[in-house]
Motif scaffolding. Structure first.
Motif, PDB file in Angstrom:
ATOM      1  N   GLY A 148       0.797  -1.213   0.000  1.00 32.92           N
ATOM      2  CA  GLY A 148       0.000   0.000   0.000  1.00 32.92           C
ATOM      3  C   GLY A 148       0.827   1.258   0.000  1.00 32.92           C
ATOM      4  O   GLY A 148       2.043   1.245  -0.237  1.00 32.92           O
ATOM      5  N   THR A 149       0.156   2.360   0.274  1.00 26.86           N
ATOM      6  CA  THR A 149       0.794   3.677   0.282  1.00 26.86           C
ATOM      7  C   THR A 149       0.179   4.530   1.380  1.00 26.86           C
ATOM      8  O   THR A 149      -0.943   4.280   1.837  1.00 26.86           O
ATOM      9  CB  THR A 149       0.581   4.414  -1.056  1.00 26.86           C
ATOM     10  OG1 THR A 149      -0.823   4.653  -1.249  1.00 26.86           O
ATOM     11  CG2 THR A 149       1.129   3.624  -2.229  1.00 26.86           C
ATOM     12  N   TYR A 150       0.931   5.563   1.755  1.00 27.66           N
ATOM     13  CA  TYR A 150       0.366   6.673   2.524  1.00 27.66           C
ATOM     14  C   TYR A 150       1.002   7.933   1.954  1.00 27.66           C
ATOM     15  O   TYR A 150       2.188   8.198   2.184  1.00 27.66           O
ATOM     16  CB  TYR A 150       0.665   6.530   4.023  1.00 27.66           C
ATOM     17  CG  TYR A 150      -0.227   7.408   4.898  1.00 27.66           C
ATOM     18  CD1 TYR A 150      -0.814   8.572   4.419  1.00 27.66           C
ATOM     19  CD2 TYR A 150      -0.493   7.069   6.220  1.00 27.66           C
ATOM     20  CE1 TYR A 150      -1.636   9.363   5.211  1.00 27.66           C
ATOM     21  CE2 TYR A 150      -1.311   7.858   7.031  1.00 27.66           C
ATOM     22  CZ  TYR A 150      -1.875   9.000   6.523  1.00 27.66           C
ATOM     23  OH  TYR A 150      -2.679   9.783   7.310  1.00 27.66           O
ATOM     24  N   LEU A 151       0.207   8.671   1.184  1.00 26.90           N
ATOM     25  CA  LEU A 151       0.718   9.798   0.407  1.00 26.90           C
ATOM     26  C   LEU A 151       0.040  11.102   0.804  1.00 26.90           C
ATOM     27  O   LEU A 151      -1.189  11.160   0.932  1.00 26.90           O
ATOM     28  CB  LEU A 151       0.485   9.545  -1.085  1.00 26.90           C
ATOM     29  CG  LEU A 151       0.992   8.212  -1.649  1.00 26.90           C
ATOM     30  CD1 LEU A 151       0.598   8.075  -3.111  1.00 26.90           C
ATOM     31  CD2 LEU A 151       2.494   8.073  -1.472  1.00 26.90           C
ATOM     32  N   GLN A 152       0.853  12.136   0.977  1.00 24.03           N
ATOM     33  CA  GLN A 152       0.383  13.496   1.223  1.00 24.03           C
ATOM     34  C   GLN A 152       1.203  14.440   0.342  1.00 24.03           C
ATOM     35  O   GLN A 152       2.215  14.039  -0.247  1.00 24.03           O
ATOM     36  CB  GLN A 152       0.567  13.885   2.692  1.00 24.03           C
ATOM     37  CG  GLN A 152      -0.200  13.023   3.683  1.00 24.03           C
ATOM     38  CD  GLN A 152       0.105  13.380   5.132  1.00 24.03           C
ATOM     39  OE1 GLN A 152       1.178  13.916   5.444  1.00 24.03           O
ATOM     40  NE2 GLN A 152      -0.825  13.084   6.016  1.00 24.03           N
ATOM     41  N   ASP A 153       0.786  15.721   0.304  1.00 23.28           N
ATOM     42  CA  ASP A 153       1.559  16.690  -0.494  1.00 23.28           C
ATOM     43  C   ASP A 153       1.883  17.985   0.248  1.00 23.28           C
ATOM     44  O   ASP A 153       2.422  18.922  -0.340  1.00 23.28           O
ATOM     45  CB  ASP A 153       0.835  17.004  -1.804  1.00 23.28           C
ATOM     46  CG  ASP A 153      -0.445  17.815  -1.628  1.00 23.28           C
ATOM     47  OD1 ASP A 153      -0.845  18.100  -0.475  1.00 23.28           O
ATOM     48  OD2 ASP A 153      -1.071  18.161  -2.656  1.00 23.28           O
ATOM     49  N   TRP A 154       1.611  18.035   1.533  1.00 24.99           N
ATOM     50  CA  TRP A 154       1.686  19.318   2.238  1.00 24.99           C
ATOM     51  C   TRP A 154       3.107  19.837   2.425  1.00 24.99           C
ATOM     52  O   TRP A 154       3.303  21.018   2.709  1.00 24.99           O
ATOM     53  CB  TRP A 154       0.960  19.245   3.571  1.00 24.99           C
ATOM     54  CG  TRP A 154       1.602  18.379   4.615  1.00 24.99           C
ATOM     55  CD1 TRP A 154       1.667  17.021   4.623  1.00 24.99           C
ATOM     56  CD2 TRP A 154       2.252  18.814   5.807  1.00 24.99           C
ATOM     57  NE1 TRP A 154       2.324  16.575   5.747  1.00 24.99           N
ATOM     58  CE2 TRP A 154       2.689  17.651   6.496  1.00 24.99           C
ATOM     59  CE3 TRP A 154       2.503  20.068   6.377  1.00 24.99           C
ATOM     60  CZ2 TRP A 154       3.372  17.717   7.708  1.00 24.99           C
ATOM     61  CZ3 TRP A 154       3.170  20.121   7.598  1.00 24.99           C
ATOM     62  CH2 TRP A 154       3.596  18.963   8.244  1.00 24.99           C
ATOM     63  N   GLN A 255       5.296  12.759   1.794  1.00 22.27           N
ATOM     64  CA  GLN A 255       4.629  14.017   2.125  1.00 22.27           C
ATOM     65  C   GLN A 255       4.837  15.038   1.006  1.00 22.27           C
ATOM     66  O   GLN A 255       4.586  16.219   1.186  1.00 22.27           O
ATOM     67  CB  GLN A 255       5.153  14.552   3.465  1.00 22.27           C
ATOM     68  CG  GLN A 255       4.771  13.646   4.627  1.00 22.27           C
ATOM     69  CD  GLN A 255       5.295  14.112   5.973  1.00 22.27           C
ATOM     70  OE1 GLN A 255       6.398  14.640   6.074  1.00 22.27           O
ATOM     71  NE2 GLN A 255       4.505  13.899   7.017  1.00 22.27           N
ATOM     72  N   VAL A 256       5.279  14.538  -0.182  1.00 25.05           N
ATOM     73  CA  VAL A 256       5.575  15.425  -1.310  1.00 25.05           C
ATOM     74  C   VAL A 256       4.981  14.882  -2.611  1.00 25.05           C
ATOM     75  O   VAL A 256       5.547  15.073  -3.684  1.00 25.05           O
ATOM     76  CB  VAL A 256       7.108  15.636  -1.453  1.00 25.05           C
ATOM     77  CG1 VAL A 256       7.643  16.482  -0.312  1.00 25.05           C
ATOM     78  CG2 VAL A 256       7.855  14.299  -1.526  1.00 25.05           C
ATOM     79  N   SER A 257       3.827  14.225  -2.541  1.00 28.42           N
ATOM     80  CA  SER A 257       3.172  13.673  -3.731  1.00 28.42           C
ATOM     81  C   SER A 257       2.009  14.584  -4.123  1.00 28.42           C
ATOM     82  O   SER A 257       0.947  14.566  -3.484  1.00 28.42           O
ATOM     83  CB  SER A 257       2.673  12.247  -3.464  1.00 28.42           C
ATOM     84  OG  SER A 257       3.758  11.368  -3.254  1.00 28.42           O
TER      85      SER A 257
END
Length: 375
Positions: A148-154, A255-257
């Motif tokens: 799986g993934t855990y993706l953020q972009d903040w 945290q950069v997607s």
């Protein structure tokens, strides 16, 4: 039933989420302790109660439960004092800056004999419990693979500043400790598997960032006056894992997607079926077999008892992260009253998460497989 008296330490974004959950489950907020008295007073005006001058004044108010929602490096000092006073504690993760500190706090909580929990709230999505129930009943067969993934972009903008970037405040791991720990806790909880080793690679999007802290998840604004410092903690991680029974697993954490706000996603593949959960679409879960796939909606068909307990609204009336958070707080308060809710994440789970983070960080530094401390 008398409402529990609750105090909050911290005034930031996550503290506000805790305050909302306290109100949702009928807790009585007595006050807020901030990093400065004026910050505590301002938060208390918004949330209720009063602003405390210091921890001594907070303890003198004799709360039943205290929520610790402060920068990571301050968790242990606050928790030690609260446990010494015999107060039940909800502490944001990471429980400690490393496994040793987290295990110390878990041991102190055990000796104090008080309820002490960590907000691994994704356990409280009803359909997470549905998958867990089916895995336990053998509905997926023998587990073959988890990913799986855990993706953020903040943190994508190079000008974004946050206290978590500083290892002295946030610890030696940032992205994985902050969100990868959630993924690992959730997948272990659902599958019943336990990770025993990790192989990790960390990456940086930006080698330098401004010093300071913007509003979490808000993005930063560059100014000429803002000093810049090297970044020592990761923006992203790719991690391979192996469980004690030999099941392989993998997760991509970032945290950069760009465009990914909070995409915690996992798939568990078994010999009979597969199951997929996406935190950004928590009202449905995907089940697959060699004969096809189906999508189950929350509260439809015949929910498992685990799911049914957490279904607050009828089918088609969406439940989300805020409801999961409130359910976690409700279970914590039920435990304070002497009940034993199923699946409540305690300080032992917080220590377990810290052990996994330690192994992942060690692997990223050594470029080799590293064992997860047995727990």
């Amino acid at each position: 039933m008398n409402a529990l008296r609750v105090a909050i330490i911290g005034t930031g974004m996550i503290a506000e989420v805790h305050a909302r959950a306290v109100r949702m489950v009928g807790g009585r907020l007595t006050g807020v302790l901030g990093s400065r008295p004026e910050r505590g007073a301002q938060a208390a005006q918004r949330w209720g109660g009063r602003g405390y001058l210091d921890l001594e004044e907070l303890l003198a108010d004799v709360p039943d439960v205290v929520h610790v929602c402060t920068p990571n490096a301050t968790h242990a000092p606050y928790v030690r004092a609260l446990l010494a006073a015999g107060v039940a504690v909800v502490c944001e993760k990471p429980l400690g800056l490393d496994g040793a500190e987290a295990h110390e706090l878990a041991d102190l909580a055990r000796r104090a004999g008080v309820v002490a929990t960590v907000p691994f709230v994704y356990r409280y999505h009803p359909l997470v419990r549905e998958i867990r129930s089916r895995v336990a009943r053998g509905g997926l067969g023998r587990v073959l693979l988890m990913h799986g993934t855990y993706l953020q972009d903040w943190m994508l903008d190079a000008h974004t500043a946050n206290w978590r970037v500083d290892p002295a405040l946030g610890g030696g791991s940032r992205a994985f400790a902050d969100i990868g720990s959630h993924w690992c806790d959730l997948v272990e909880f659902v599958s019943g598997e336990r990770f025993e080793a990790a192989s990790a690679q960390f990456s940086l999007a930006h080698p330098e960032r401004p010093i300071g802290s913007d509003h979490a998840f808000g993005g930063g604004v560059a100014t000429a006056e803002r000093p810049i410092a090297p970044v020592e903690t990761e923006d992203a991680a790719i991690v391979a894992l192996r469980t004690r029974s030999g099941v392989p697993a993998s997760v991509v954490v970032s945290q950069v997607s760009a465009g990914r706000k909070n995409r915690l996603w996992f798939e568990i593949d078994g010999t009979s079926a597969s199951a997929v959960f996406d935190q950004e679409a928590p009202e449905t879960v995907w089940f697959g077999t060699t004969n096809g796939a189906s999508v189950l909606r929350r509260a439809e068909a015949e929910p498992s008892p685990e799911q049914a307990r957490l279904n607050a609204f009828p089918a088609g009336h969406a439940q989300g992260w805020g409801d999961a958070f409130a359910a976690f707080v409700a279970d914590t308060y039920a435990a304070v009253r002497g009940e034993a809710p199923d699946g409540l994440p305690t300080f032992d789970d917080g220590a377990r998460a810290a052990d996994i983070v330690d192994a992942v960080r060690a692997s990223a530094l050594s470029a080799s497989w590293e064992a997860v401390a047995a727990s």
